[in-house]
Design a protein around this motif. Structure first.
Motif, mmCIF file in Angstrom:
data_model
loop_
_atom_site.group_PDB
_atom_site.id
_atom_site.type_symbol
_atom_site.label_atom_id
_atom_site.label_comp_id
_atom_site.label_asym_id
_atom_site.label_seq_id
_atom_site.Cartn_x
_atom_site.Cartn_y
_atom_site.Cartn_z
ATOM 1 N N LYS A 1 0.833 -1.204 0.000
ATOM 2 C CA LYS A 1 0.000 0.000 0.000
ATOM 3 C C LYS A 1 0.864 1.249 0.000
ATOM 4 O O LYS A 1 1.822 1.357 0.749
ATOM 5 C CB LYS A 1 -0.932 0.008 1.212
ATOM 6 C CG LYS A 1 -2.089 -0.963 1.115
ATOM 7 C CD LYS A 1 -3.005 -0.864 2.328
ATOM 8 C CE LYS A 1 -4.184 -1.803 2.202
ATOM 9 N NZ LYS A 1 -5.062 -1.746 3.401
ATOM 10 N N GLY A 2 0.508 2.173 -0.856
ATOM 11 C CA GLY A 2 1.257 3.409 -0.975
ATOM 12 C C GLY A 2 2.419 3.325 -1.934
ATOM 13 O O GLY A 2 2.986 4.363 -2.293
ATOM 14 N N ARG A 3 2.794 2.123 -2.340
ATOM 15 C CA ARG A 3 3.910 1.945 -3.263
ATOM 16 C C ARG A 3 3.468 1.402 -4.616
ATOM 17 O O ARG A 3 4.022 1.783 -5.648
ATOM 18 C CB ARG A 3 4.957 1.007 -2.669
ATOM 19 C CG ARG A 3 5.566 1.505 -1.365
ATOM 20 C CD ARG A 3 6.737 0.631 -0.933
ATOM 21 N NE ARG A 3 6.328 -0.754 -0.666
ATOM 22 C CZ ARG A 3 6.798 -1.814 -1.309
ATOM 23 N NH1 ARG A 3 7.715 -1.663 -2.265
ATOM 24 N NH2 ARG A 3 6.378 -3.030 -0.994
ATOM 25 N N PHE A 4 2.496 0.503 -4.601
ATOM 26 C CA PHE A 4 2.020 -0.121 -5.831
ATOM 27 C C PHE A 4 0.660 0.452 -6.207
ATOM 28 O O PHE A 4 -0.156 0.787 -5.339
ATOM 29 C CB PHE A 4 1.875 -1.638 -5.660
ATOM 30 C CG PHE A 4 3.174 -2.385 -5.519
ATOM 31 C CD1 PHE A 4 4.379 -1.738 -5.324
ATOM 32 C CD2 PHE A 4 3.164 -3.768 -5.585
ATOM 33 C CE1 PHE A 4 5.565 -2.435 -5.191
ATOM 34 C CE2 PHE A 4 4.342 -4.482 -5.454
ATOM 35 C CZ PHE A 4 5.541 -3.824 -5.257
ATOM 36 N N THR A 5 0.411 0.537 -7.486
ATOM 37 C CA THR A 5 -0.869 0.991 -7.995
ATOM 38 C C THR A 5 -1.324 0.070 -9.110
ATOM 39 O O THR A 5 -0.574 -0.186 -10.047
ATOM 40 C CB THR A 5 -0.799 2.431 -8.523
ATOM 41 O OG1 THR A 5 -0.355 3.308 -7.488
ATOM 42 C CG2 THR A 5 -2.177 2.891 -8.997
ATOM 43 N N ILE A 6 -2.544 -0.425 -9.004
ATOM 44 C CA ILE A 6 -3.102 -1.266 -10.042
ATOM 45 C C ILE A 6 -4.122 -0.460 -10.834
ATOM 46 O O ILE A 6 -4.863 0.341 -10.269
ATOM 47 C CB ILE A 6 -3.738 -2.547 -9.466
ATOM 48 C CG1 ILE A 6 -4.128 -3.510 -10.589
ATOM 49 C CG2 ILE A 6 -4.924 -2.239 -8.571
ATOM 50 C CD1 ILE A 6 -4.533 -4.897 -10.095
ATOM 51 N N ALA A 7 -4.135 -0.670 -12.124
ATOM 52 C CA ALA A 7 -5.079 -0.004 -12.999
ATOM 53 C C ALA A 7 -5.473 -0.957 -14.113
ATOM 54 O O ALA A 7 -4.846 -1.998 -14.300
ATOM 55 C CB ALA A 7 -4.478 1.284 -13.574
#
Length: 125
Positions: A64-70
């Protein structure tokens, strides 16, 4: 059936970034949830991040806060942007897709689960 192709893995130094891509292909299917799991040697496979068809996301506490899924629904593609990578992120990352396909008469339209081939992410100190 649904086939998944992953790309974007590699070797990076701690603090660096990578972006993983996963594209689903096939016929007569509708993607529900897309996500990423990872499995390091000697450890169980764990959920990293997921995203629903409506755009709701879920992340492991460790990312959390480091990875982003889209996702790009028109392309049936999911992306995992990984920033501030550290050695603990070293693992094989697997794309997972839950998709609806043609449902036999008398059966509920529940999604099937599909897995990509995995892509290696290695983070050096």
């Amino acid at each position: 059936q649904v086939q998944l192709v992953e790309s974007g893995g590699g070797l990076v130094q701690a603090g660096g970034s990578l972006r993983l891509s996963c594209t689903a292909s096939g016929s007569s299917f509708s993607v529900d949830t897309m996500g990423w799991y990872r499995q390091a040697p000697g450890r169980r496979r764990e959920l990293v991040a997921s995203i629903t068809d409506s755009g709701s996301t879920n992340y492991a506490d460790s990312v959390k806060g480091r990875f982003t899924i889209a996702r790009d629904s028109a392309k049936n593609t999911a992306y995992l942007q990984m920033n501030s990578l550290n050695a603990a992120d070293t693992s094989v990352y697997y794309c997972n897709v839950k998709a609806f396909t043609l449902t036999p008469v008398g059966h509920l339209p529940v999604p099937d689960s599909y897995w990509g081939q995995g892509t290696q992410v290695t983070v050096t100190s």
